[in-house]
Scaffold this motif. Structure first.
Motif, PDB file in Angstrom:
ATOM      1  N   ASN A 254      44.466 -42.493  29.198  1.00 34.64           N
ATOM      2  CA  ASN A 254      43.713 -41.786  30.231  1.00 34.64           C
ATOM      3  C   ASN A 254      42.448 -41.144  29.663  1.00 34.64           C
ATOM      4  O   ASN A 254      41.400 -41.141  30.314  1.00 34.64           O
ATOM      5  N   GLU A 255      42.541 -40.629  28.454  1.00 34.74           N
ATOM      6  CA  GLU A 255      41.345 -40.063  27.820  1.00 34.74           C
ATOM      7  C   GLU A 255      40.320 -41.158  27.538  1.00 34.74           C
ATOM      8  O   GLU A 255      39.108 -40.950  27.709  1.00 34.74           O
ATOM      9  N   ALA A 257      39.901 -43.881  29.261  1.00 33.17           N
ATOM     10  CA  ALA A 257      39.291 -44.262  30.535  1.00 33.17           C
ATOM     11  C   ALA A 257      38.182 -43.286  30.919  1.00 33.17           C
ATOM     12  O   ALA A 257      37.108 -43.691  31.391  1.00 33.17           O
ATOM     13  N   GLN A 258      38.427 -42.008  30.711  1.00 30.09           N
ATOM     14  CA  GLN A 258      37.410 -41.002  30.995  1.00 30.09           C
ATOM     15  C   GLN A 258      36.214 -41.158  30.066  1.00 30.09           C
ATOM     16  O   GLN A 258      35.054 -41.013  30.490  1.00 30.09           O
ATOM     17  N   THR A 261      34.021 -44.266  31.095  1.00 29.86           N
ATOM     18  CA  THR A 261      33.288 -43.984  32.332  1.00 29.86           C
ATOM     19  C   THR A 261      32.106 -43.058  32.077  1.00 29.86           C
ATOM     20  O   THR A 261      31.017 -43.249  32.631  1.00 29.86           O
ATOM     21  N   ALA A 262      32.306 -42.059  31.221  1.00 30.40           N
ATOM     22  CA  ALA A 262      31.262 -41.073  30.945  1.00 30.40           C
ATOM     23  C   ALA A 262      30.278 -41.525  29.873  1.00 30.40           C
ATOM     24  O   ALA A 262      29.129 -41.055  29.844  1.00 30.40           O
ATOM     25  N   LYS A 296      40.158 -47.594  35.015  1.00 27.79           N
ATOM     26  CA  LYS A 296      41.170 -46.687  35.560  1.00 27.79           C
ATOM     27  C   LYS A 296      42.542 -47.205  35.171  1.00 27.79           C
ATOM     28  O   LYS A 296      42.732 -48.404  34.922  1.00 27.79           O
ATOM     29  N   GLN A 331      50.319 -41.983  36.785  1.00 27.01           N
ATOM     30  CA  GLN A 331      49.196 -42.865  37.092  1.00 27.01           C
ATOM     31  C   GLN A 331      49.592 -44.050  37.972  1.00 27.01           C
ATOM     32  O   GLN A 331      48.733 -44.737  38.529  1.00 27.01           O
TER      33      GLN A 331
END
Length: 336
Positions: A254-255, A257-258, A261-262, A296, A331
């Motif tokens: 999850n980290e 994925a963030q 995206t960023a 995601k 998730q």
């Protein structure tokens, strides 16, 4: 046996049982199988940034992470069943095959998605505009015939065109070839391989590298919109016996994925470094920033393939929903 001997024997037995329990539930070791392409970018970021180790350490676990590169869902599934890996990275097709095969036994289920990516069936044969144009002279390269997600999507598209009885009509002209080799054949031309059902970045490299290369089929068209074609899965035993390691892996994913995206530019550099990839950086960034691509971990639009595979007899057990073949993790609760 006197009291001292009995007490000593009991103590030794107790220590043995304790050590056995510790060994059986030893946390930290995790071997992850990935394949080729940008669809595995979240894993590349997790590896480069040592995110699994970071989250495991926060949970009091000294993680030993190993990364295994394989090609094709069949090879990945064999590695998972033989105990050579703990986390499998492959398409939804291989996941469903193994979920069905291990139902009520090892109970393999999905862990998370690696994101939504359109997969293109690309051909360099000018005469092939649709699936109906393929002939016995053509060869369609994909990771694993009849098992990979590309093969299953091709079967679903064939069923829509010719009916369920002809769902595997194009299997006879399909061949198992790793994505890098298939892409090279499409770009070069002049080989028996005239089409490749691949994934990013290989499909984009083909379109950019050969003027005759064109898209015959987009997986989103077949699956009804953005879809999680590539996923991660594991056995129930690993998840239950290694809760801290499993949680650390999810948190790391999850980290990642963030992060992607960023930070698309940094993510592109990581992909080039970790995979030693030979791709133009501008093309790579274009793929990562493609509005149709979503990084995601929640699975999306997977059930159409599951329902189809049961309908044509590819799997015996019919899942009622995505919750049957994905673990009940945060998730996945809104997955479909």
């Amino acid at each position: 046996m006197n009291r001292f001997t009995r007490n000593t024997a009991a103590l030794i037995a107790g220590i043995g049982l304790t050590l056995g329990s510790i060994a059986a539930h030893a946390e930290g070791r995790i071997r992850i199988a990935e394949q080729f392409g940008i669809v595995y970018l979240l894993l590349n970021v997790a590896q480069d940034q040592k995110l699994i180790e970071k989250h495991a350490k926060a949970a009091g676990v000294d993680a030993k992470v190993e990364w295994v590169k394989l090609s094709g869902g069949s090879a990945v599934n064999d590695a998972l069943l033989s105990g050579n890996i703990e986390i499998a990275g492959a398409g939804v097709g291989p996941l469903l095959t193994l979920w069905d095969r291990t139902y009520g036994k090892q109970n393999v289920r999905g862990v998370a998605s690696l994101g939504n990516f359109p997969y293109y069936l690309v051909s360099n044969n000018p005469n092939v505009k649709t699936l109906a144009d393929f002939t016995d002279k053509d060869r369609i390269a994909l990771p694993a015939v009849g098992v990979s997600v590309q093969s299953r999507v091709l079967q679903l598209a064939s069923a829509k065109l010719w009916g369920d009885k002809e769902f595997n009509k194009l299997d006879k002209i399909s061949v198992a070839v790793p994505h890098p080799d298939a892409a090279a054949a499409i770009i070069k031309g002049g080989t028996e391989i005239s089409a490749h059902f691949g994934n990013p970045p290989f499909q984009e490299q083909e379109l950019a590298g050969n003027p005759n290369a064109h898209i015959v089929l987009n997986s989103y068209q077949v699956l009804g919109g953005p879809a999680s074609a590539t996923v991660l899965y594991a056995t129930e035993k690993f998840r239950n016996e290694n809760p801290k390691t499993y949680r650390a892996f999810l948190d790391a994913l999850n980290e990642a994925a963030q992060f992607v995206t960023a930070n698309p530019e940094k993510a592109a550099d990581i992909y080039l470094k970790v995979g030693n990839a030979k791709i133009d950086r501008d093309l790579l960034l274009k793929i990562i920033k493609n509005p149709e691509v979503q990084f995601k971990t929640t699975p999306q639009n997977t059930y159409a393939l599951a329902e189809f595979m049961h309908r044509v007899g590819a799997i015996k057990n019919k899942p009622a929903s995505v919750k049957d073949y994905f673990f009940d993790d945060a998730q996945n609760t809104s997955g479909n």
